[in-house]
Write a protein that holds these residues in place. Structure first.
Motif, PDB file in Angstrom:
ATOM      1  N   GLY A  67      -7.011  -1.341   2.359  1.00  0.00           N
ATOM      2  CA  GLY A  67      -7.271  -0.182   1.501  1.00  0.00           C
ATOM      3  C   GLY A  67      -6.172   0.854   1.593  1.00  0.00           C
ATOM      4  O   GLY A  67      -5.777   1.447   0.580  1.00  0.00           O
ATOM      5  N   GLU A  68      -5.665   1.085   2.795  1.00  0.00           N
ATOM      6  CA  GLU A  68      -4.551   2.027   2.967  1.00  0.00           C
ATOM      7  C   GLU A  68      -3.307   1.534   2.225  1.00  0.00           C
ATOM      8  O   GLU A  68      -2.564   2.327   1.643  1.00  0.00           O
ATOM      9  CB  GLU A  68      -4.242   2.201   4.453  1.00  0.00           C
ATOM     10  N   ARG A  69      -3.099   0.211   2.237  1.00  0.00           N
ATOM     11  CA  ARG A  69      -1.941  -0.344   1.528  1.00  0.00           C
ATOM     12  C   ARG A  69      -2.059  -0.105   0.027  1.00  0.00           C
ATOM     13  O   ARG A  69      -1.079   0.283  -0.630  1.00  0.00           O
ATOM     14  CB  ARG A  69      -1.844  -1.844   1.824  1.00  0.00           C
ATOM     15  N   LEU A  70      -3.245  -0.298  -0.506  1.00  0.00           N
ATOM     16  CA  LEU A  70      -3.436  -0.061  -1.939  1.00  0.00           C
ATOM     17  C   LEU A  70      -3.310   1.423  -2.257  1.00  0.00           C
ATOM     18  O   LEU A  70      -2.733   1.804  -3.291  1.00  0.00           O
ATOM     19  CB  LEU A  70      -4.799  -0.587  -2.380  1.00  0.00           C
ATOM     20  N   LEU A  71      -3.845   2.280  -1.392  1.00  0.00           N
ATOM     21  CA  LEU A  71      -3.747   3.721  -1.620  1.00  0.00           C
ATOM     22  C   LEU A  71      -2.295   4.162  -1.701  1.00  0.00           C
ATOM     23  O   LEU A  71      -1.915   4.934  -2.589  1.00  0.00           O
ATOM     24  CB  LEU A  71      -4.476   4.472  -0.513  1.00  0.00           C
ATOM     25  N   ALA A  72      -1.474   3.660  -0.777  1.00  0.00           N
ATOM     26  CA  ALA A  72      -0.059   4.025  -0.784  1.00  0.00           C
ATOM     27  C   ALA A  72       0.620   3.548  -2.058  1.00  0.00           C
ATOM     28  O   ALA A  72       1.413   4.272  -2.670  1.00  0.00           O
ATOM     29  CB  ALA A  72       0.624   3.438   0.446  1.00  0.00           C
ATOM     30  N   ALA A  73       0.321   2.334  -2.485  1.00  0.00           N
ATOM     31  CA  ALA A  73       0.940   1.798  -3.697  1.00  0.00           C
ATOM     32  C   ALA A  73       0.487   2.553  -4.936  1.00  0.00           C
ATOM     33  O   ALA A  73       1.283   2.844  -5.837  1.00  0.00           O
ATOM     34  CB  ALA A  73       0.618   0.314  -3.832  1.00  0.00           C
ATOM     35  N   SER A  74      -0.804   2.902  -5.001  1.00  0.00           N
ATOM     36  CA  SER A  74      -1.319   3.599  -6.180  1.00  0.00           C
ATOM     37  C   SER A  74      -0.796   5.026  -6.253  1.00  0.00           C
ATOM     38  O   SER A  74      -0.640   5.583  -7.346  1.00  0.00           O
ATOM     39  CB  SER A  74      -2.848   3.587  -6.176  1.00  0.00           C
ATOM     40  N   ALA A  75      -0.511   5.639  -5.093  1.00  0.00           N
ATOM     41  CA  ALA A  75       0.006   7.007  -5.090  1.00  0.00           C
ATOM     42  C   ALA A  75       1.388   7.077  -5.718  1.00  0.00           C
ATOM     43  O   ALA A  75       1.778   8.122  -6.259  1.00  0.00           O
ATOM     44  CB  ALA A  75       0.041   7.542  -3.663  1.00  0.00           C
TER      45      ALA A  75
END
Length: 349
Positions: free
Chosen positions: A103-111
């Protein structure tokens, strides 16, 4: 207004429910189904749309305006990243990820992307929650003091026979069902900062829990208690009280949340409101004024689809962002840790 072209990844039960809603919607149309399973062929044929084995195969042929990811949890992040790279907005079924790290990986990419992602916590779109949030926002309850909640229901034996992994660690109500409740409670009462939990498997005797008692501390200082069980002969759950899914029987005398403040309390979803007539003269010896707040019901999944269309068009920000979906997962993981280890577990902001 142009009709939006939507694809669905995943032809399982929730994917087929999304399919029905798209076919009934005046604002979008189904253009493709993505699923490598042989059974998906019949679903695509009935819907009259092409079937692709992967998102990559879909995007090589066409770019829909949006895609709904109704796939197994462990695929959510990788598929959402593919959508970001392709520039296609996605609605990701809950949970947003199968681990906090993913989830943290997706959050970073979406930001770092301008492509919007909406997380499918569909209860956030419930008009019942809309009304409850508005009453709290108006100050009808005063300063929030406490919330009591429950999700007490009975899963039949065939639920476990159909998927034996549900008898094992990770297959119980904490990681499967509780994430819905955490989204609701955060929406109503604010951020959860600390949790405690006691779990039991005394009824079924499976390696996984069947009943959990939870304590919650909110950032405002309010406290909460929550009872969760999938082996309780009770109707005190959202499904059996909200009447938003007619597959579940419901009972007019049941609520699943009671939110209490310094001048009043609200029962949800019956919307029974009890308040002191004169807030400056409060006492347990004084009577409450009693009313039932006006309420209408709509299918929150249908409302979520229309919201997704607004997000695609740039008319709205995602009501449940990747950050929100990840925070729901953080709280659930903290509760699972507290049940295993005991003590108080702080929730990372």
């Amino acid at each position: 207004m142009n009709t939006l072209r939507i694809a669905i990844a995943g032809a399982g039960l929730i994917g087929q429910r999304h399919l029905e809603l798209i076919l009934a919607s005046p604002t979008c149309e189904l253009v493709a189904l993505v699923d490598p399973a042989p059974a998906a062929r019949d679903v695509a044929q009935r819907a009259g749309v092409p079937l692709y084995p992967s998102l990559e195969a879909l995007f090589e042929t066409e770019r829909p305006d949006g895609i709904i990811l109704a796939t197994p949890n462990q695929l959510h992040v990788e598929q959402a990243l593919v959508c970001l790279q392709a520039g296609v907005p996605a609605l990701i079924e809950k949970p947003v990820a199968h681990t906090l790290e993913e989830g943290e990986r997706l959050l970073a990419a979406s930001a770092d992307s301008k492509v919007p992602l909406l997380v499918g916590h569909h209860r956030a779109h419930s008009p019942i929650l809309d009304q409850a949030r508005e009453l709290i926002r108006q100050g009808r309850l005063g300063q929030l003091v406490a919330v009591m909640g429950s999700a007490l229901f009975y899963k039949p034996d065939d639920y476990f026979d159909a998927a034996p992994w549900r008898r094992k660690a990770g297959g119980g109500p904490v990681l499967i069902n509780l994430i819905h409740e955490i989204g609701n409670l955060r929406s109503l009462c604010g951020e959860i900062v600390a949790v405690q939990a006691l779990a039991s498997s005394a009824i079924r005797g499976f390696p996984v829990e069947d009943t959990v008692a939870i304590n919650l501390r909110f950032a405002s200082g309010a406290l909460g208690s929550f009872l969760l069980s999938d082996t309780a002969a009770s109707a005190r759950s959202w499904e059996q009280t909200s009447r938003e899914n007619r597959d579940y029987p419901s009972y007019d005398d049941e609520d699943c949340y009671l939110i209490a403040g310094t001048v009043g309390s609200l029962a949800v979803p019956t919307m029974r409101l009890k308040c002191y007539a004169q807030p400056e003269d409060r006492s347990w010896l004084k009577p409450f004024t009693c009313e039932v707040a006006e309420l209408h019901r709509e299918d929150p999944l249908a409302r979520q689809l229309e919201h997704f269309c607004q997000v695609i068009r740039g008319e709205a920000e995602p009501l449940v962002s990747v950050r929100d979906g990840l925070q729901n997962l953080r709280v659930v993981e903290a509760i699972a840790q507290a049940a295993r280890e005991g003590g108080t577990v702080m929730v990372a902001p």
